[in-house]
Each structure stands twice: as C-alpha cells, then as structure tokens.
Design a protein around this motif. Structure first.
Motif, PDB file in Angstrom:
ATOM      1  N   ILE A 221      98.687  83.194   0.750  1.00  0.00           N
ATOM      2  CA  ILE A 221      98.859  84.162   1.607  1.00  0.00           C
ATOM      3  C   ILE A 221      98.388  84.536   2.056  1.00  0.00           C
ATOM      4  O   ILE A 221      97.077  85.179   2.088  1.00  0.00           O
ATOM      5  N   VAL A 222      98.877  84.661   3.328  1.00  0.00           N
ATOM      6  CA  VAL A 222      98.838  86.154   4.542  1.00  0.00           C
ATOM      7  C   VAL A 222      98.688  87.374   4.335  1.00  0.00           C
ATOM      8  O   VAL A 222     100.200  87.146   4.203  1.00  0.00           O
ATOM      9  N   HIS A 223      98.078  88.020   4.261  1.00  0.00           N
ATOM     10  CA  HIS A 223      98.838  89.884   3.516  1.00  0.00           C
ATOM     11  C   HIS A 223      98.182  90.128   5.004  1.00  0.00           C
ATOM     12  O   HIS A 223      97.035  90.520   5.624  1.00  0.00           O
TER      13      HIS A 223
ATOM     14  N   ALA B 153     103.290  76.640   5.707  1.00  0.00           N
ATOM     15  CA  ALA B 153     102.167  75.819   5.863  1.00  0.00           C
ATOM     16  C   ALA B 153     101.519  76.159   7.689  1.00  0.00           C
ATOM     17  O   ALA B 153     100.371  76.847   8.376  1.00  0.00           O
ATOM     18  N   HIS B 154     102.302  75.916   8.402  1.00  0.00           N
ATOM     19  CA  HIS B 154     102.067  76.662   9.629  1.00  0.00           C
ATOM     20  C   HIS B 154     101.487  77.791  10.164  1.00  0.00           C
ATOM     21  O   HIS B 154     100.309  77.962  10.733  1.00  0.00           O
ATOM     22  N   GLU B 155     102.391  79.065   9.567  1.00  0.00           N
ATOM     23  CA  GLU B 155     101.351  80.607   9.828  1.00  0.00           C
ATOM     24  C   GLU B 155     100.363  80.748   8.717  1.00  0.00           C
ATOM     25  O   GLU B 155      98.882  81.088   9.336  1.00  0.00           O
ATOM     26  N   ILE B 156      99.581  80.098   7.670  1.00  0.00           N
ATOM     27  CA  ILE B 156      98.543  79.871   7.431  1.00  0.00           C
ATOM     28  C   ILE B 156      97.332  79.319   8.172  1.00  0.00           C
ATOM     29  O   ILE B 156      96.302  79.873   8.583  1.00  0.00           O
ATOM     30  N   ALA B 157      97.410  78.025   8.836  1.00  0.00           N
ATOM     31  CA  ALA B 157      97.363  77.208  10.337  1.00  0.00           C
ATOM     32  C   ALA B 157      96.398  77.725  10.351  1.00  0.00           C
ATOM     33  O   ALA B 157      95.687  77.869  11.333  1.00  0.00           O
ATOM     34  N   ARG B 158      97.693  78.616  11.093  1.00  0.00           N
ATOM     35  CA  ARG B 158      97.372  79.505  12.482  1.00  0.00           C
ATOM     36  C   ARG B 158      95.777  80.432  12.237  1.00  0.00           C
ATOM     37  O   ARG B 158      95.321  80.875  12.663  1.00  0.00           O
ATOM     38  N   TYR B 159      96.584  81.307  11.012  1.00  0.00           N
ATOM     39  CA  TYR B 159      95.523  82.304  10.262  1.00  0.00           C
ATOM     40  C   TYR B 159      93.512  81.602  10.063  1.00  0.00           C
ATOM     41  O   TYR B 159      93.034  82.179  10.401  1.00  0.00           O
ATOM     42  N   LYS B 160      94.094  80.664   9.975  1.00  0.00           N
ATOM     43  CA  LYS B 160      92.607  79.871   9.112  1.00  0.00           C
ATOM     44  C   LYS B 160      92.282  79.806   9.961  1.00  0.00           C
ATOM     45  O   LYS B 160      90.536  79.592  10.337  1.00  0.00           O
ATOM     46  N   SER B 161      92.974  79.157  11.397  1.00  0.00           N
ATOM     47  CA  SER B 161      92.333  78.732  12.839  1.00  0.00           C
ATOM     48  C   SER B 161      91.332  80.243  12.993  1.00  0.00           C
ATOM     49  O   SER B 161      90.249  79.744  13.809  1.00  0.00           O
ATOM     50  N   ALA B 162      91.690  81.240  12.704  1.00  0.00           N
ATOM     51  CA  ALA B 162      91.849  82.547  13.260  1.00  0.00           C
ATOM     52  C   ALA B 162      90.806  83.366  12.896  1.00  0.00           C
ATOM     53  O   ALA B 162      89.023  83.547  13.495  1.00  0.00           O
TER      54      ALA B 162
END
Length: 278
Positions: free
Chosen positions: A246-248, A261-270
C-alpha cells in the motif's frame, strides 16, 4: 480467486474482528458456526481476503457475540461498508482526518504495525518513526495551536509509542529525506540539532536506513512528488498469501491509500530513482 477491492479496508476490518474475538475468548471455529459459514471462510474474513462476508448482518452478529461496545460496533460497520464500496470500485481509499477524530481510529498506525517494511520519502516533515519527542511536540503545536496541552502530550505519546516498531529485527525501514526537511527548524535550532543527532544514531541500526537527497541533486524524481510511504507486508499465517503493498500519502485534511498494481509500480520506480539520487 484474488481478493476484492481495497486491501486496506479488508485487512483493517479483519484485524479488528480478530482482536475482538480474542478478547472475547471465542474460537474462530465457534464464530464461524454462529455465522453459518466454514472456518476457512471465517479465516479469510479475518485475514482480509474476503469482502463478500462483510455484510451488516454478519458484522452485527459478530459484534453481539464478541460483546463489542457501541463505538467498536460503529467502527466495524463503517469498515465493512468501506470494504463493500471499494470492492465495487476496485480499491483505493481516502480517509478524512475528521473521520479519524470522530472514530478515534488511526488506520495508518494499524497498517504500520502489520508491515514488515516501510519505505518513505520525506519532503518537509520527518517520519514519525524517527522523530524526537520535542520534534513531535513542535509539529503538533503547529498543526493544532489552540489545542489543550494534555491533548498535545497525548498525541506525542501516541507517536512515540509507534517507534517501538523499530525494535523488531524483522521490521526494516528505508527513509529518503530531502535536505529541506533537515533545514526546516521545527522547535528551533536546539530541537533540530537533537533531531539530527537522533537520526545519526538510528542510522547505525541494522534495520534502519536513512539517506539524504541534497539540494544540489539535479532532476530527481522526488522533486515531482509529495511525501509518501510504501508499506509492504508479510505472508498471512494461514493462507500463506502475501498481502499486497500500500502507498500512503498524508495530506492536511486526510490520508490517501493507493493499492492498484500500476500505482504501486509507479511508486516503486520512484523509490529506485531516489536510491540513485540519495
């Protein structure tokens, strides 16, 4: 079959139901019999894997069985409603700070206690896990300058209690701090000097990583993002399924929880880019 809707809502509901059941000294099998469902379905409900069992009828029945208070019942029903709504729209949730005050329930703290790893990008404010008491106090007074002193101190103590999470060797945290967060003088020069020394001490722990992104770093992804935390979770004890991350994102009037999933992937890339910049 993959879990439905917001994992934040489902797992929070499941955790609260499990806590109430254990307090009432009711076995999971006994609770399942009262609802007329299988123990496996009851286990999925408590592990946050099912939104289908989160009906108001089931929730009220369990609250009766567990001798829940009126406030606990209201919280359970609110979480069940959120679980059903997010199952229909595919996940994610916004929680107003006003809702939190009314229910006296902090979802993020519960998720933080369950997480096995938390990765944070801090722009202006340092994460609660690494704050000194005086830093917590200065932020609290700035946020609510007219609050009574005892309320401020209660808030500070709640935050400091969360820091016990760092004492668990199975828990790790990786924190990226903007230079701006170190130069912002919360509480004045003396408070910030103590805070910077505290960060240095914490960084020597094997499960804590603290790295700085200086002003001189050019074109880094953090400049385009606000502060956020990525929470990752262990496998669940019975199903052995890994709970999704989860991104908070904390805002002035509430908290945003991202789970797609696509939101988590963006933040993991960041986060990967922040590691290269810090």
């Amino acid at each position: 079959m993959p879990p439905e809707g917001s994992s934040s809502a489902r797992r929070t509901l499941g955790e609260k139901l499990r806590a109430l059941r254990k307090r009432a000294e009711v076995s999971q099998a006994a609770a399942a019999r009262v609802l007329g469902i299988s123990p496996q379905t009851m286990g999925r409900l408590e592990e946050g894997l099912s939104a289908r069992s989160a009906s108001d009828l089931y929730m009220n029945t369990l609250c009766n069985l567990y001798h829940a208070t009126d406030d606990e019942r209201r919280l359970i029903l609110a979480l069940a409603c959120e679980t059903r709504v997010t199952a229909q729209r595919g996940g994610g949730w916004w929680q107003s700070h006003l809702d939190r005050v009314i229910s006296d329930f902090d979802r993020y703290t519960m998720l933080e206690q369950q997480a096995i790893r938390v990765t944070t990008w801090a722009v202006i404010l340092l994460p609660v896990l690494v704050r000194t008491p005086d830093y917590c106090r200065a932020v609290a007074w700035t946020d609510t300058p007219n609050a009574p002193t005892d309320q401020i101190e209660e808030r500070v103590q709640r935050q400091l209690k969360r820091q016990a999470r760092l004492d668990d060797p199975a828990f790790t945290t990786e924190i990226f701090v903007s230079e701006a967060a170190l130069r912002e003088e919360w509480g004045g020069p003396a408070v910030m000097a103590d805070q910077r020394e505290h960060l240095t001490e914490l960084a020597h722990r094997p499960n804590v990583s603290i790295r700085i992104v200086p002003f001189t770093t050019r074109n880094h992804i953090g400049a385009l993002l606000g502060s956020f935390s990525l929470l990752e979770f262990p496998k669940m004890p019975k199903s052995k399924m890994t709970q999704p991350p989860i991104v908070h994102i904390e805002e002035h009037v509430g908290d945003l929880y991202l789970e797609r999933a696509h939101e988590i992937a963006r933040y993991k890339s960041a986060i990967t880019e922040l590691r290269n910049s810090a």
